[in-house]
Write an enzyme that holds these catalytic residues in place. Structure first.
Site, PDB file in Angstrom:
ATOM      1  N   ASP A  10      10.594   5.811  -2.683  1.00 39.83           N
ATOM      2  CA  ASP A  10      10.149   4.565  -1.956  1.00 39.83           C
ATOM      3  C   ASP A  10       9.155   4.166  -2.827  1.00 39.83           C
ATOM      4  OD1 ASP A  10       9.048   3.412   0.349  1.00 39.83           O
ATOM      5  OD2 ASP A  10       7.483   5.142   0.469  1.00 39.83           O
ATOM      6  N   GLU A  12       6.091   1.657  -1.255  1.00 38.39           N
ATOM      7  CA  GLU A  12       4.852   1.473  -0.876  1.00 38.39           C
ATOM      8  C   GLU A  12       4.541   2.967  -0.345  1.00 38.39           C
ATOM      9  OE1 GLU A  12       3.993  -1.841   1.912  1.00 38.39           O
ATOM     10  OE2 GLU A  12       6.115  -2.228   1.906  1.00 38.39           O
TER      11      GLU A  12
END
Length: 203
Positions: A10, A12
């Site tokens: 991922d 963020e």
């Protein structure tokens, strides 16, 4: 480098701060602090955000101006550089190409798969287009279907699909609630811990 493994991360909350939280602070609109850590339904979350932007007459440029000032988290680029020395890496993010570009440059141009915003003539964000449904999970399954083993790590509800579907999956800088709800998933707080966990799988 072990060619059979692809590490899916991922973006963020793992490599860069949460864009919407940064913008909420800069714009003084606290309602925009809500993220996928709080709301598992991404479609519901984005409709909520777009309604707030419309209400405040905020367009894409205002958000991009904030993003330009965001720096990767301490140690994120070094972590990525080391990880990419022994594993192929793809960033799987539910953010948008119009948001991600400057951040990806600061991270040394890793590959990213993300979504696209629909933007009107005057710069207002009118909607968004997901690359595929359940994009992170779907991508991991697609990579596995062409012979790769995947390792996945993220911090939010929308990362759980790819984490659980992978040969190995890890939570990183996640919330206490998610860690409590999914005690079977190893959870780490530092890049060194995460790097060592990935190395143990590959080597």
């Amino acid at each position: 480098m072990n060619e059979m493994y692809i590490t899916c991360l991922d973006m963020e909350g793992v490599l860069v701060p949460e864009i919407w939280i940064e913008f909420a602070e800069k714009s003084g609109i606290p309602e925009l602090k809500r993220t996928t850590r709080d709301e598992p339904d991404y479609d519901k979350l984005m409709k909520y955000r777009l309604d707030i932007l419309k209400e405040h007459s905020i367009g894409l440029k205002e958000i991009q101006d904030t993003i330009e000032q965001i720096e990767p988290m301490d140690g994120a680029k070094e972590f990525l550089d080391e990880l990419r020395s022994f594993s192929q890496v793809i960033i799987l993010s539910d953010t948008f190409t119009q948001f991600a570009s400057p951040l990806i440059k600061k991270l040394g141009m890793p590959t990213i798969f993300c979504n696209t915003l629909e933007v009107g003539y005057s710069g207002e964000i009118t909607g968004y287009k997901m690359r595929v449904p359940k994009s992170k999970y779907s991508t991991v399954k697609a990579l596995q279907s062409i012979g790769f083993e995947t390792i996945a790590s993220g911090d939010s509800y929308n990362d759980l699909g790819m984490i659980q579907a992978s040969k190995a999956g890890f939570l990183f800088k996640s919330t206490e609630q998610i860690k409590k709800d999914y005690p079977e998933i190893p959870a780490y707080e530092t890049y060194t811990e995460l790097l060592n966990a990935i190395k143990r799988v590959i080597f």
